[in-house]
Write an enzyme that holds these catalytic residues in place. Structure first.
Site, PDB file in Angstrom:
ATOM      1  N   LYS A 115       0.860  -1.192   0.035  1.00 19.63           N
ATOM      2  CA  LYS A 115       0.195   0.090  -0.098  1.00 19.63           C
ATOM      3  C   LYS A 115       0.850   1.298  -0.029  1.00 19.63           C
ATOM      4  O   LYS A 115       0.317   2.277  -0.536  1.00 19.63           O
ATOM      5  CB  LYS A 115      -0.923  -0.014   1.231  1.00 19.63           C
ATOM      6  CG  LYS A 115      -1.902  -1.176   1.281  1.00 19.63           C
ATOM      7  CD  LYS A 115      -2.792  -0.958   2.385  1.00 19.63           C
ATOM      8  CE  LYS A 115      -3.995  -2.227   2.442  1.00 19.63           C
ATOM      9  NZ  LYS A 115      -4.721  -2.159   3.527  1.00 19.63           N
ATOM     10  N   GLU A 116       1.930   1.258   0.473  1.00 15.75           N
ATOM     11  CA  GLU A 116       2.992   2.138   0.649  1.00 15.75           C
ATOM     12  C   GLU A 116       4.339   1.924  -0.532  1.00 15.75           C
ATOM     13  O   GLU A 116       5.191   1.114   0.161  1.00 15.75           O
ATOM     14  CB  GLU A 116       3.217   2.608   2.061  1.00 15.75           C
ATOM     15  CG  GLU A 116       1.965   2.983   2.793  1.00 15.75           C
ATOM     16  CD  GLU A 116       2.733   2.945   4.317  1.00 15.75           C
ATOM     17  OE1 GLU A 116       1.566   3.675   5.083  1.00 15.75           O
ATOM     18  OE2 GLU A 116       3.399   2.152   4.717  1.00 15.75           O
ATOM     19  N   ASP A 145       7.147  -1.307  10.202  1.00 17.61           N
ATOM     20  CA  ASP A 145       6.188  -2.241  10.968  1.00 17.61           C
ATOM     21  C   ASP A 145       5.878  -3.514  10.064  1.00 17.61           C
ATOM     22  O   ASP A 145       5.116  -4.255  10.716  1.00 17.61           O
ATOM     23  CB  ASP A 145       5.177  -1.625  11.412  1.00 17.61           C
ATOM     24  CG  ASP A 145       5.024  -1.219  12.864  1.00 17.61           C
ATOM     25  OD1 ASP A 145       6.042  -1.198  13.354  1.00 17.61           O
ATOM     26  OD2 ASP A 145       3.998  -0.487  13.242  1.00 17.61           O
ATOM     27  N   SER A 454      -1.115  10.990  17.435  1.00 16.08           N
ATOM     28  CA  SER A 454      -0.293  12.284  17.183  1.00 16.08           C
ATOM     29  C   SER A 454      -1.574  13.515  17.886  1.00 16.08           C
ATOM     30  O   SER A 454      -0.891  14.463  18.675  1.00 16.08           O
ATOM     31  CB  SER A 454       0.009  12.863  15.810  1.00 16.08           C
ATOM     32  OG  SER A 454       0.959  11.820  15.392  1.00 16.08           O
TER      33      SER A 454
END
Length: 717
Positions: A115-116, A145, A454
């Site tokens: 996906k990335e 990860d 965040s």
């Protein structure tokens, strides 16, 4: 306007805009009060009659009051953004010198190479290595990860390519330092600024980049691993120093920052903690390897566009006139693929050009997930350092690592341990069991109390008394890739709204926890807006169902058009539209921008916020799993073409769009019924408000109607 100037930065408070905003707040509030007066006065008239008409009118009245109470509450919260807007400018040329700059650790997080894309991630890493900052004080960490072999291989190849790219950028002052962006034509004219020598070197570098691309995309025979599930015993931690600039005699190598790959341990029996867990692992590993006093966090697809951003942020962090309570400097998220006809509002203009500047006039903007420069100690405790565990840090708080505990008080010297010893300790710090029985995720590091790690961590820091600042430079500090289809945008919105609403009804609610903390009242209201704005979905559903049904039945829910009370409703609506229009125009937008934002706002609230509310309810009753998954099977080229043509792409978002499609059909049916009723009864003055509302909603929903009428495939409605 009034300005206060210091050596390193200037703050400009927009007093005229603030005064205009406050006058508008007063006008808007008076109109709202008049509408509620009308509502309660008409309720008395309804109660005075009997029959089904009266009973249903009472129900409709109650629904409208609920919708308007929610709209009023969220509106009141949102006015805190407009109370004291300001802007900042910085002067990095006035910094004392590179020798006095503090260390800087850059964190890039990735999780799934399917996906990335690895090449995009490596471009972000390389751009971070090229920041205009002393390389010996710069360290870049990648958290993987997924534990994917292709990502580790990509890091090694990125380090090899960077040995040529980093010196090239610094030699010629190249502005666009992500090689993918540079060679794709988004370089801003760098190639026109130099002579023949530059051209020859550029050709050589381009050949090396093409070779680098092939090596990364081919993966050296490795495969994109399945990282979505961990079976068996999981995987051990892996920390590898890809490039070490300490004690290196190679001139090019010495000009490059420290580069480290981190894949934390994953075991089925331990909670994963998602991005917050990855960032906390990076905090610990970097603490013993480089221990920069400041940390930068980047999304893996958001590269460093302006190499000067680090020094710009330091103008605020290092300004002696600034408060020591400054925790982070937030830059806006800007996207290179957003067109002028931004149909999905990917630029998030309202957030980055209105709300964040308004929060900057209070205690500072939200920690936005990417593109911020954060003081490391802000993640360890309060600004006054009154936390007892900071005076004598021990294993019960920070974990069983003497090296890391020494790093907290900057007592760990770089020569105290060998590289082998440091790596052995780093593997311990990246293990699953290290955090067990400690304060990580609760009082230390990024918080585990919310999936929006965040945002919640920034909120928690500001509750402790930390502040933040917002810097919006002319040249975007970072550039990313915005979602260009409806599915991706709604998935993000669902996640944000579900977790924000859960925050609003938790023990950390801005209406209780923040008000009893060191956060100011107005700043608490900003967070209350974020937490409760998903409730717009309820108001929008009521306004999209009840008045339309009453319109078809000939039951008025608004005053007659020749009634003085109608002016209050009309003025309130026009007041909101005109204020939005002014904010769009004053931030460089156009009439098309305003209309796109109006349109996508309604669609996102009904299609995205509604599912966020449902997610929140499901979590509260103990069922947090979603019952469906959305997949996107269209090729990227088709999505780009649709977006550039201004066509909405609904592929994969069909389930999300069910409520919106239902409202569109409902409005169409009720509009026909209402018009028939007007022709039959001649009550146009009583029904005009509902006719205007239905017409406006159908205009806003035109993309949905177009999708229904022109449905040709899976990507169409």
């Amino acid at each position: 306007m009034s300005s206060t100037t210091s050596l390193l930065h200037k703050t400009t408070v927009h007093h005229r805009l603030a005064a205009a905003n406050r006058a508008h707040i007063l006008l808007h509030l008076l109109l709202i009060l008049s509408i509620f007066y009308y509502r309660f006065s008409t309720y008395i008239d309804i109660e005075a009659t009997t029959s089904f008409y009266a009973n249903f009118s009472t129900f409709a009245w109650l629904c409208m009051v609920v919708a308007e109470l929610i709209l009023t509450l969220v509106w009141l919260f949102s006015q805190s953004f407009r109370w004291r807007p300001l802007s900042r400018s910085v002067f990095p040329e006035n910094l004392s010198g590179e020798k006095d700059l503090p260390g800087l650790d850059i964190f890039v997080c990735t999780a799934d190479p399917s996906k990335e894309p690895t090449l995009e991630v490596m471009n972000t890493v390389i751009s971070a290595m090229c920041l205009d900052y002393p390389p010996e004080k710069l360290a870049v960490y990648l958290s993987d990860d997924g534990g994917a072999a292709v990502t580790l291989h990509g890091m090694r190849e990125a380090a090899a390519f960077a040995r040529w790219w980093v010196p090239f950028c610094r030699k010629y002052g190249v502005e666009t330092r992500a090689p993918g962006a540079y060679f794709s034509g988004r370089s801003g004219g760098d190639e026109c600024q130099h002579g023949d020598e530059f051209g020859d070197e550029e050709k050589e570098i381009k050949l090396r980049y093409e070779h680098f691309k092939k090596l990364v995309e081919n993966g050296d025979g490795t495969q994109v691993d399945d990282v979505n599930s961990i079976s068996g015993d999981g995987r051990p931690p892996l920390v590898e120093v890809i490039h070490d600039n300490r004690g290196n005699n190679d001139e090019n190598a010495a000009k490059m920052p420290l580069l480290v790959y981190v894949s934390r341990e994953r075991r089925p029996s331990y909670p994963h903690r998602f991005k917050a867990g990855a960032l906390n692992s990076l905090l610990r590993v970097s603490g013993i390897l480089s221990n920069g006093p400041y940390v930068v966090v980047l999304d893996c697809d958001m590269y460093c566009n302006d190499p000067a951003s680090a020094k710009q942020a330091m103008c605020l962090h290092l300004d002696p006139n600034m408060s020591s309570k400054l925790a982070f400097v937030q830059f806006p998220q800007v996207f290179y693929n957003v067109t002028k006809n931004d149909i999905y509002d990917g630029q998030a203009r309202s957030a980055f050009k209105t709300k964040w500047q308004g929060m900057d006039g209070l205690m500072g903007p939200v920690l936005t997930g990417s593109g911020y420069y954060l003081k490391r100690k802000a993640l360890y405790g309060s600004p006054d350092q009154e936390d007892t565990y900071l005076h004598q840090p021990d294993a019960s708080c920070f974990g069983d690592s003497n090296m890391f505990i020494a790093s907290i008080n900057e007592a760990l010297g770089k020569a105290e341990a060998s590289t082998e010893e440091l790596l052995h300790e780093a593997h311990l710090l990246a293990s699953c069991s290290f955090e067990k029985g400690t304060k990580w995720g609760s009082e230390i590091g990024y918080s585990y109390d919310c999936l929006l790690e965040s945002t919640f961590t920034g909120y928690y820091m500001q509750c402790k008394g930390w502040t933040s600042m917002y810097l919006y430079p002319k040249i975007p500090a970072f550039l990313g890739c915005a979602a260009i289809d409806m599915k991706d945008g709604l998935i993000q919105l669902r996640k944000w709204n579900g977790n924000l609403l859960e925050l609003g009804f938790s023990k950390f609610s801005p209406l209780t926890y923040a008000l009893s903390s060191r956060m100011s009242f107005l700043h608490s209201m900003c967070y209350a807006y974020f937490s409760f704005q998903p409730l717009w979905a309820i108001s929008f559903l009521i306004y999209g169902i009840v008045p339309q049904f009453c319109f078809a039945r000939g039951i008025p829910v608004f005053p007659k058009v020749n009634d003085a009370w109608f002016i209050a409703f009309l003025a309130l609506w026009l007041s909101s539209l005109l204020q939005h229009m002014y904010e769009v125009f004053s931030s460089g937008g156009t009439l098309r921008t305003w209309w796109n934002e109006q349109r996508i706002w309604v669609i996102k609230v009904v299609a995205g916020s509604l599912f966020g509310c449902i997610d929140c309810i499901m979590k509260k009753i103990g069922n947090s799993k979603t019952v469906f998954r959305l997949t996107n099977k269209a090729i990227a080229k088709e999505k780009v073409e649709n977006y550039e043509k201004g066509k909405f792409d609904f592929e994969g978002a069909q389930v999300f769009m069910v409520p919106m499609v239902g409202l569109v059909i409902w409005n169409l049916v009720c509009l026909i019924g209402g018009l028939w009723s007007i022709l039959d009864k001649g009550n146009v003055s009583e029904m005009f408000g509902q006719l205007l509302l239905s017409t406006f909603l159908l205009l806003v929903s035109y993309p949905i109607i177009e999708g229904i009428v022109t449905r040709k495939g899976k990507g169409k409605m």
